[in-house]
Design a protein around this motif. Structure first.
Motif, PDB file in Angstrom:
ATOM      1  N   LEU A  35       0.823  -1.204   0.000  1.00 38.06           N
ATOM      2  CA  LEU A  35       0.000   0.000   0.000  1.00 38.06           C
ATOM      3  C   LEU A  35       0.864   1.263   0.000  1.00 38.06           C
ATOM      4  CD1 LEU A  35      -3.065   0.688   0.182  1.00 38.06           C
ATOM      5  CD2 LEU A  35      -2.679   1.039   2.607  1.00 38.06           C
ATOM      6  N   ILE A  36       1.902   1.288   0.807  1.00 35.79           N
ATOM      7  CA  ILE A  36       2.803   2.441   0.854  1.00 35.79           C
ATOM      8  C   ILE A  36       3.571   2.577  -0.454  1.00 35.79           C
ATOM      9  CG2 ILE A  36       4.868   3.342   1.998  1.00 35.79           C
ATOM     10  CD1 ILE A  36       3.720   2.107   4.601  1.00 35.79           C
ATOM     11  N   ALA A  37       4.022   1.459  -1.010  1.00 29.45           N
ATOM     12  CA  ALA A  37       4.747   1.511  -2.283  1.00 29.45           C
ATOM     13  C   ALA A  37       3.840   1.991  -3.412  1.00 29.45           C
ATOM     14  CB  ALA A  37       5.321   0.137  -2.615  1.00 29.45           C
ATOM     15  N   LEU A  42       2.266   6.247  -7.226  1.00 33.98           N
ATOM     16  CA  LEU A  42       1.275   7.173  -7.784  1.00 33.98           C
ATOM     17  C   LEU A  42       1.679   8.625  -7.556  1.00 33.98           C
ATOM     18  CD1 LEU A  42      -2.080   5.414  -6.859  1.00 33.98           C
ATOM     19  CD2 LEU A  42      -0.991   5.589  -9.099  1.00 33.98           C
ATOM     20  N   GLY A  43       2.249   8.926  -6.412  1.00 37.39           N
ATOM     21  CA  GLY A  43       2.730  10.276  -6.155  1.00 37.39           C
ATOM     22  C   GLY A  43       3.849  10.672  -7.096  1.00 37.39           C
ATOM     23  N   THR A  44       4.786   9.762  -7.326  1.00 34.79           N
ATOM     24  CA  THR A  44       5.883  10.032  -8.251  1.00 34.79           C
ATOM     25  C   THR A  44       5.377  10.196  -9.674  1.00 34.79           C
ATOM     26  OG1 THR A  44       7.350   8.737  -6.847  1.00 34.79           O
ATOM     27  CG2 THR A  44       8.100   9.170  -9.074  1.00 34.79           C
ATOM     28  N   ALA A  49       4.101  13.805 -14.151  1.00 31.36           N
ATOM     29  CA  ALA A  49       3.145  14.269 -15.149  1.00 31.36           C
ATOM     30  C   ALA A  49       2.933  15.778 -15.038  1.00 31.36           C
ATOM     31  CB  ALA A  49       1.817  13.544 -14.977  1.00 31.36           C
ATOM     32  N   ILE A  50       2.944  16.305 -13.834  1.00 33.29           N
ATOM     33  CA  ILE A  50       2.737  17.740 -13.644  1.00 33.29           C
ATOM     34  C   ILE A  50       4.005  18.523 -13.985  1.00 33.29           C
ATOM     35  CG2 ILE A  50       2.322  19.506 -11.889  1.00 33.29           C
ATOM     36  CD1 ILE A  50       0.469  17.460 -10.525  1.00 33.29           C
TER      37      ILE A  50
END
Length: 61
Positions: A35-37, A42-44, A49-50
């Protein structure tokens, strides 16, 4: 003879309880690590993308 059977069943029951708790702990630990990975991935991906360059040149056109 009766007490040997009762003792063996009790020993077997304790072994299953210990084994079940160890396996349960490992499954829960693997779940939280995954879950943490996944959240870090997803954050990375969102940050890339931004923040990504829009004017990248292609290697071949």
């Amino acid at each position: 003879m009766f007490w040997k059977i009762v003792g063996a069943l009790l020993l077997l029951w304790v072994a299953f309880m210990v084994l079940g708790s160890v396996i349960g702990f490992l499954v829960e630990a693997v779940f939280w690590v995954a879950l943490i990975a996944g959240a870090a991935f997803l954050g990375t991906a969102a940050y890339g993308a931004i923040k990504g360059n829009r004017d990248k040149k292609q290697l071949r056109s």
